[in-house]
Motif scaffolding. Structure first.
Motif, mmCIF file in Angstrom:
data_model
loop_
_atom_site.group_PDB
_atom_site.id
_atom_site.type_symbol
_atom_site.label_atom_id
_atom_site.label_comp_id
_atom_site.label_asym_id
_atom_site.label_seq_id
_atom_site.Cartn_x
_atom_site.Cartn_y
_atom_site.Cartn_z
ATOM 1 N N ALA A 1 -9.248 -9.746 4.142
ATOM 2 C CA ALA A 1 -10.205 -9.199 3.185
ATOM 3 C C ALA A 1 -9.826 -7.769 2.799
ATOM 4 N N VAL A 2 -9.387 -6.992 3.783
ATOM 5 C CA VAL A 2 -8.963 -5.615 3.509
ATOM 6 C C VAL A 2 -7.750 -5.611 2.589
ATOM 7 N N LEU A 3 -6.799 -6.508 2.860
ATOM 8 C CA LEU A 3 -5.586 -6.587 2.051
ATOM 9 C C LEU A 3 -5.926 -6.880 0.595
ATOM 10 N N LEU A 4 -6.839 -7.834 0.369
ATOM 11 C CA LEU A 4 -7.229 -8.168 -0.999
ATOM 12 C C LEU A 4 -7.885 -6.976 -1.689
ATOM 13 N N THR A 5 -8.738 -6.268 -0.964
ATOM 14 C CA THR A 5 -9.401 -5.090 -1.528
ATOM 15 C C THR A 5 -8.380 -4.039 -1.935
ATOM 16 N N VAL A 6 -7.421 -3.793 -1.039
ATOM 17 C CA VAL A 6 -6.381 -2.797 -1.324
ATOM 18 C C VAL A 6 -5.528 -3.225 -2.506
ATOM 19 N N VAL A 7 -5.144 -4.500 -2.535
ATOM 20 C CA VAL A 7 -4.285 -5.005 -3.610
ATOM 21 C C VAL A 7 -4.940 -4.819 -4.972
ATOM 22 N N MET B 1 3.070 -4.300 -9.888
ATOM 23 C CA MET B 1 1.796 -4.902 -10.281
ATOM 24 C C MET B 1 1.879 -6.424 -10.269
ATOM 25 N N VAL B 2 2.984 -6.961 -10.775
ATOM 26 C CA VAL B 2 3.160 -8.411 -10.793
ATOM 27 C C VAL B 2 3.233 -8.960 -9.371
ATOM 28 N N VAL B 3 3.981 -8.281 -8.503
ATOM 29 C CA VAL B 3 4.096 -8.710 -7.110
ATOM 30 C C VAL B 3 2.730 -8.668 -6.428
ATOM 31 N N LEU B 4 1.987 -7.596 -6.661
ATOM 32 C CA LEU B 4 0.654 -7.462 -6.078
ATOM 33 C C LEU B 4 -0.249 -8.614 -6.496
ATOM 34 N N LEU B 5 -0.255 -8.927 -7.773
ATOM 35 C CA LEU B 5 -1.108 -10.005 -8.275
ATOM 36 C C LEU B 5 -0.666 -11.361 -7.719
ATOM 37 N N GLY B 6 0.648 -11.542 -7.574
ATOM 38 C CA GLY B 6 1.139 -12.796 -7.006
ATOM 39 C C GLY B 6 0.699 -12.985 -5.563
ATOM 40 N N VAL B 7 0.806 -11.930 -4.772
ATOM 41 C CA VAL B 7 0.371 -12.004 -3.377
ATOM 42 C C VAL B 7 -1.133 -12.231 -3.298
ATOM 43 N N ALA B 8 -1.893 -11.514 -4.141
ATOM 44 C CA ALA B 8 -3.350 -11.675 -4.142
ATOM 45 C C ALA B 8 -3.741 -13.108 -4.488
ATOM 46 N N ALA B 9 -3.062 -13.701 -5.482
ATOM 47 C CA ALA B 9 -3.364 -15.070 -5.876
ATOM 48 C C ALA B 9 -3.083 -16.033 -4.730
ATOM 49 N N PHE B 10 -1.961 -15.821 -4.035
ATOM 50 C CA PHE B 10 -1.631 -16.702 -2.909
ATOM 51 C C PHE B 10 -2.683 -16.615 -1.810
ATOM 52 N N VAL B 11 -3.053 -15.388 -1.461
ATOM 53 C CA VAL B 11 -4.031 -15.206 -0.387
ATOM 54 C C VAL B 11 -5.376 -15.823 -0.764
ATOM 55 N N LEU C 1 0.817 -1.204 0.000
ATOM 56 C CA LEU C 1 0.000 0.000 0.000
ATOM 57 C C LEU C 1 0.856 1.262 0.000
ATOM 58 N N LEU C 2 1.904 1.271 0.833
ATOM 59 C CA LEU C 2 2.676 2.494 1.045
ATOM 60 C C LEU C 2 3.468 2.914 -0.191
ATOM 61 N N LEU C 3 4.190 1.971 -0.811
ATOM 62 C CA LEU C 3 5.025 2.343 -1.953
ATOM 63 C C LEU C 3 4.195 2.779 -3.162
ATOM 64 N N PRO C 4 3.146 2.033 -3.549
ATOM 65 C CA PRO C 4 2.308 2.532 -4.646
ATOM 66 C C PRO C 4 1.660 3.879 -4.333
ATOM 67 N N ALA C 5 1.278 4.088 -3.055
ATOM 68 C CA ALA C 5 0.682 5.368 -2.686
ATOM 69 C C ALA C 5 1.679 6.507 -2.897
ATOM 70 N N LEU C 6 2.939 6.269 -2.553
ATOM 71 C CA LEU C 6 3.970 7.284 -2.770
ATOM 72 C C LEU C 6 4.213 7.513 -4.262
ATOM 73 N N LEU C 7 4.184 6.441 -5.038
ATOM 74 C CA LEU C 7 4.367 6.582 -6.479
ATOM 75 C C LEU C 7 3.240 7.388 -7.100
ATOM 76 N N LEU C 8 2.022 7.156 -6.610
ATOM 77 C CA LEU C 8 0.868 7.877 -7.142
ATOM 78 C C LEU C 8 0.841 9.323 -6.655
ATOM 79 N N GLY C 9 1.220 9.531 -5.382
ATOM 80 C CA GLY C 9 1.171 10.873 -4.811
ATOM 81 C C GLY C 9 2.321 11.765 -5.230
ATOM 82 N N LEU C 10 3.439 11.139 -5.646
ATOM 83 C CA LEU C 10 4.631 11.900 -6.049
ATOM 84 C C LEU C 10 5.050 11.493 -7.453
#
Length: 263
Positions: free
Chosen positions: A243-249, A110-120, A32-41
């Motif tokens: 559930a929150v993590l999946l929503t955020v991802v 994006m790839v890392v996010l999708l990989g984590v989401a798939a595992f969860v 959440l934090l790193l993508p938020a920084l990328l989007l905000g900056l």
């Protein structure tokens, strides 16, 4: 402090608090934090985004680690050994991260996010096991060495190079290699994660790629989120956070994908 609006600063601080909370409970606050920084900056170089991310994350992770150490069973000696290797790995990864651009970093995340989401999604029991399930299982010397070299060195290098999902990967790897229940693995992961953050931050600071003023403001919120999350992990489990993590991802994947498409 970069030239950002008050609205952006508030949103980044809220993201820092949420990231600290998620990281303490199930790991992966960097998702959440790193993508938020990328989007905000969007106009800030990727190396500065990565360095600022580490300066924020180490505060929340340290707070969560202290909270866990007070109430959860942790093999401190083993955690420190893995952590020292992770520190070296993260410094090496951070050294190579200086040459990475946002255009390269965004699809990797994006790839890392999708990989984590798939595992969860494929492992509905992840993060819900009761403490103590594997605490008494024997751990061989070979497994300890594997944890130090592969978990510490390998994931430490990844954390310095990219970072998102490191907490989650540490929990999974420590649980699998050392037969730790998920609460103990999460507590141990926080100690290791403090070391990876410290190693990467030292390298980023040496290279002058940390926005210290912004990091200091966001770190306060990250610390609060991390300490609250650690208490929740110990008392309530992580089914809701899953559930929150999946929503955020999935939300971040959609946003990053949209930005990448329009880049």
């Amino acid at each position: 402090m970069p030239d950002i609006t008050l609205t952006t600063l508030v949103l980044l601080c809220l993201a820092a608090a949420a990231a600290g909370w998620i990281d303490a409970v199930v790991g992966g606050g960097g998702l959440l934090l790193l993508p938020a920084l990328l989007l905000g900056l969007p106009n800030v170089p990727a190396a500065h985004v990565l360095g600022t991310n580490k300066a924020v994350a180490i505060v929340g992770t340290s707070g969560a680690a202290v909270t866990f150490l007070r109430k959860a069973p942790v093999r401190v000696g083993l955690a420190v050994r893995v952590g020292l290797m992770a520190l070296a790995g993260s410094m090496t990864g951070a050294f190579f991260a200086a040459g990475i651009s946002s255009e390269v970093l965004r699809p990797v995340i994006m790839v890392v996010l999708l990989g984590v989401a798939a595992f969860v999604l494929l492992r509905p029991s992840f993060g819900t096991a009761a403490a103590g399930d594997g605490a008494d299982r024997p751990v061989t010397r070979a497994r300890v060495v594997t944890a130090i070299v592969l978990v510490g060195g390998g994931i430490g290098f990844y954390d310095g190079l990219f970072g998102p999902g490191t907490g989650t990967f540490l929990v999974l790897a420590l649980s699998a290699v050392l037969h730790l229940d998920l609460v103990t693995a999460s507590a141990t992961a926080k100690i290791v994660n403090v070391c990876t953050n410290a190693g990467a931050l030292a390298m980023f600071a040496y290279q002058g790629t940390v926005l210290w003023q912004l990091a200091a403001v966001m770190a306060v919120f990250n610390l609060a989120g991390g300490m609250i999350g650690a208490r929740m992990a110990l008392s309530r489990g992580s089914g809701f956070v899953r559930a929150v993590l999946l929503t955020v991802v999935f939300s971040l994947v959609a946003k990053l994908g949209f930005d990448q498409w329009n880049a």
